[in-house]
Scaffold this motif. Structure first.
Motif, PDB file in Angstrom:
ATOM      1  N   UNK A 214      -0.752  -1.026  -7.793  1.00 28.88           N
ATOM      2  CA  UNK A 214      -0.319   0.322  -8.187  1.00 28.88           C
ATOM      3  C   UNK A 214      -1.292   1.372  -7.631  1.00 28.88           C
ATOM      4  N   UNK A 215      -2.575   1.095  -7.771  1.00 32.43           N
ATOM      5  CA  UNK A 215      -3.617   2.015  -7.303  1.00 32.43           C
ATOM      6  C   UNK A 215      -3.601   2.148  -5.775  1.00 32.43           C
ATOM      7  N   UNK A 216      -3.473   1.006  -5.117  1.00 31.39           N
ATOM      8  CA  UNK A 216      -3.462   1.042  -3.644  1.00 31.39           C
ATOM      9  C   UNK A 216      -2.277   1.846  -3.119  1.00 31.39           C
ATOM     10  N   UNK A 217      -1.123   1.649  -3.746  1.00 34.82           N
ATOM     11  CA  UNK A 217       0.060   2.387  -3.285  1.00 34.82           C
ATOM     12  C   UNK A 217      -0.129   3.889  -3.528  1.00 34.82           C
ATOM     13  N   UNK A 218      -0.706   4.253  -4.683  1.00 36.63           N
ATOM     14  CA  UNK A 218      -0.907   5.681  -4.980  1.00 36.63           C
ATOM     15  C   UNK A 218      -1.829   6.328  -3.941  1.00 36.63           C
ATOM     16  N   UNK A 219      -2.938   5.679  -3.615  1.00 30.67           N
ATOM     17  CA  UNK A 219      -3.882   6.335  -2.694  1.00 30.67           C
ATOM     18  C   UNK A 219      -3.321   6.426  -1.266  1.00 30.67           C
ATOM     19  N   UNK A 220      -2.311   5.616  -0.975  1.00 32.31           N
ATOM     20  CA  UNK A 220      -1.696   5.710   0.353  1.00 32.31           C
ATOM     21  C   UNK A 220      -0.495   6.669   0.376  1.00 32.31           C
TER      22      UNK A 220
ATOM     23  N   UNK B 209       2.147  -3.397   6.254  1.00 30.52           N
ATOM     24  CA  UNK B 209       3.404  -3.274   5.505  1.00 30.52           C
ATOM     25  C   UNK B 209       3.128  -2.648   4.133  1.00 30.52           C
ATOM     26  N   UNK B 210       2.002  -3.046   3.524  1.00 30.65           N
ATOM     27  CA  UNK B 210       1.644  -2.481   2.216  1.00 30.65           C
ATOM     28  C   UNK B 210       1.385  -0.982   2.344  1.00 30.65           C
TER      29      UNK B 210
ATOM     30  N   UNK C 226      -9.627  -6.117   1.659  1.00 33.07           N
ATOM     31  CA  UNK C 226     -10.293  -7.119   0.807  1.00 33.07           C
ATOM     32  C   UNK C 226      -9.458  -7.349  -0.458  1.00 33.07           C
ATOM     33  N   UNK C 227      -8.889  -6.269  -0.999  1.00 32.42           N
ATOM     34  CA  UNK C 227      -8.031  -6.427  -2.198  1.00 32.42           C
ATOM     35  C   UNK C 227      -6.760  -7.194  -1.826  1.00 32.42           C
ATOM     36  N   UNK C 228      -6.168  -6.839  -0.707  1.00 31.60           N
ATOM     37  CA  UNK C 228      -4.938  -7.538  -0.308  1.00 31.60           C
ATOM     38  C   UNK C 228      -5.195  -9.044  -0.137  1.00 31.60           C
ATOM     39  N   UNK C 229      -6.360  -9.369   0.419  1.00 27.02           N
ATOM     40  CA  UNK C 229      -6.715 -10.798   0.549  1.00 27.02           C
ATOM     41  C   UNK C 229      -6.788 -11.454  -0.825  1.00 27.02           C
TER      42      UNK C 229
END
Ligand code: ACO
Length: 429
Positions: free
Chosen positions: A220-226, A382-383, A368-371
């Motif tokens: 959720x956080x990663x998508x928001x910052x992108x 893609x993310x 690193x989080x995606x891993x």
């Protein structure tokens, strides 16, 4: 500072209106320059060029500020879901409870793909890059939804937005399942946007899938910052393609292609590959930094530097903290994270990076989080695309609704041969 700038060119004196934005950013309006002087401006890479006015995203690269519709990214990342932030970007205001429920409901109702679309996946090679699949299938949505392609009909635009936001995670997860040879997993509409994506990615029909709340929160956080980053390469592409009145699906498909490049969204993949290569060659961070500084090597420190940020990228601060928290909580000991931290410390104390104002960008820690989530590197960009989708949509919509909309058509200074005589084949050397 006056409200006009004066330009002398040959025997002409021209007054250029000064445009000031709500955060006091200043631009010189050159829209009449060619008509008045016969000259155009030349700005390789558009480094000094404002292509539009926009009310969606503000960033100050010197101070490391990023705001969506006036809200600081740190506040949104702390308090909101990605769906809420998407609503904010696309429609301009944070949703109230009824609007949030309605939006989430509409996204849930459109998560499935037409069964015939699944057949496309049989045609792609097993090792196809998922970004290629993503752009192709998103472009193909325009063949399945011909009822909603008019960019100037608000109802058709509204339904296209729901379809695209709802289906992109499904399209992405199917691309992953294809690459690992697993059966496709259908969306489950009782789940949140992020939970649903994780289950489509990692559930298998033979086992009960247990959702991981920490992973869903990190996603959720990663998508928001992108979510948005004003007129970057892919967003400018979406606007450029949309300026010809191309439909939303076609415009976003083009944006996905622009994002794919390693200097833009592809940098998160390139960054983790770089960290893995450093680890494989013994983990000598200093030696790698020296290679990067050697101009003959043509090597860049991936995940470092930004066209606009000449300070720490605020998104990198948020992601680094989340990464640290997630790895600690899950007791994940990833040597790649340690190398990344060492590399960051070495670069930030090195005059080469200090003088050039090169800091970690959003891509330095996201991989690193995606891993940790179990995503292969080929899915990282893609993310990014899933996160950036509401920003692309918001810019496309803002442009379509703008009364002064024009087709984008830059000019050039021609430097090729002047007119010359044609030589028949027999006379050519
Ligand atoms: N590693 C080493 N040196 C670098 C780096 C880097 N990552 N980035 C810039 N530099 C150097 C350049 O070599 C140049 O040095 P010079 O003045 O001696 O010639 C100077 O810093 C300025 O670089 P430019 O390329 O002019 O900066 P620009 O603003 O055009 O580039 C970019 C920005 C493309 C992001 C660049 O910093 C880069 O290639 N970074 C690595 C790729 C990356 O992480 N991209 C993700 C960007 S964020 C995003 O898209 C979400």
């Amino acid at each position: 500072m006056g409200n006009v700038a004066k330009l002398e060119f040959g025997d002409k004196r021209v007054e250029l209106p000064v445009i000031v934005g709500s955060e006091q950013e200043t631009g010189l309006d050159i829209s009449k320059l060619r008509a008045l002087t016969g000259a155009i401006t030349l700005d390789d890479g558009y480094v000094n060029t404002g292509s539009t006015t926009s009310a969606i995203c503000f960033l100050d690269g010197e101070q490391g500020i990023l705001r969506y519709r006036g809200y600081p990214i740190e506040v949104l990342a702390k308090h909101c879901s990605f769906v809420e932030v998407s609503y904010l970007l696309i429609y301009g205001e944070l949703p109230n409870q009824a609007q949030a429920q309605d939006f989430a409901h509409n996204l849930r109702r459109h998560t499935m793909l037409h069964e015939d679309m699944r057949l496309f996946y049989n045609g792609f090679p097993r090792d196809a890059h998922p970004m290629a699949i993503l752009s192709s299938v998103v472009g193909a949505l325009s063949t399945f939804y011909q009822d909603s392609l008019d960019p100037h009909d608000p109802e058709q635009v509204a339904i296209s937005i729901y379809r695209l936001m709802a289906k992109l995670p499904t399209i992405a997860a199917l691309a992953y399942k294809k690459s690992v040879g697993q059966p496709f997993v259908y969306p489950r509409n009782e789940l949140t946007y992020c939970e649903n994506f994780l289950q489509m990615m990692f559930a298998v029909p033979s086992e009960l899938y247990t959702l991981d709340a920490d992973m869903a929160q990190a996603l959720n956080l990663l998508l928001i910052v992108h979510g948005d980053h004003e007129q970057n390469c892919s967003t400018s592409t979406v606007r450029m393609v949309g300026s010809s009145d191309a439909n939303l699906f076609a415009s976003i498909s083009a944006g996905i292609c622009a994002l794919w490049g390693p200097l833009h969204g592809g940098a998160n993949q390139a960054c983790v590959e770089m960290l893995e290569a450093i680890k494989a060659s013994g983990g000598d961070v200093k030696a790698y930094i020296n290679k990067v500084k050697d101009k003959t090597s043509n090597i860049r420190l991936m995940g470092f530097g930004h066209r606009v940020y000449k300070n720490y990228d605020p998104r990198a601060t948020i992601i680094k903290a989340s990464c640290d928290q997630l790895l600690k909580k899950r007791h994940i000991n990833d040597p790649i994270f340690e190398i990344a931290q060492e590399l960051e410390a070495a670069a930030l104390s090195d005059p080469y990076f200090i003088e050039r104002k090169l800091y970690p960008n959003v891509d330095f820690y996201s991989g690193v989080i995606y891993r940790a989530m179990g995503l292969p590197v080929s899915m990282f960009t893609v993310m990014f695309a899933i996160g950036r989708l509401p920003g692309w949509i918001a810019h496309w919509k803002e442009m379509m609704e703008s009364p002064g909309k024009k087709i984008c058509r830059p000019r050039q200074i021609y430097t090729g041969p002047v007119e010359r005589p044609f030589l028949p084949m027999k006379d050519r050397k």
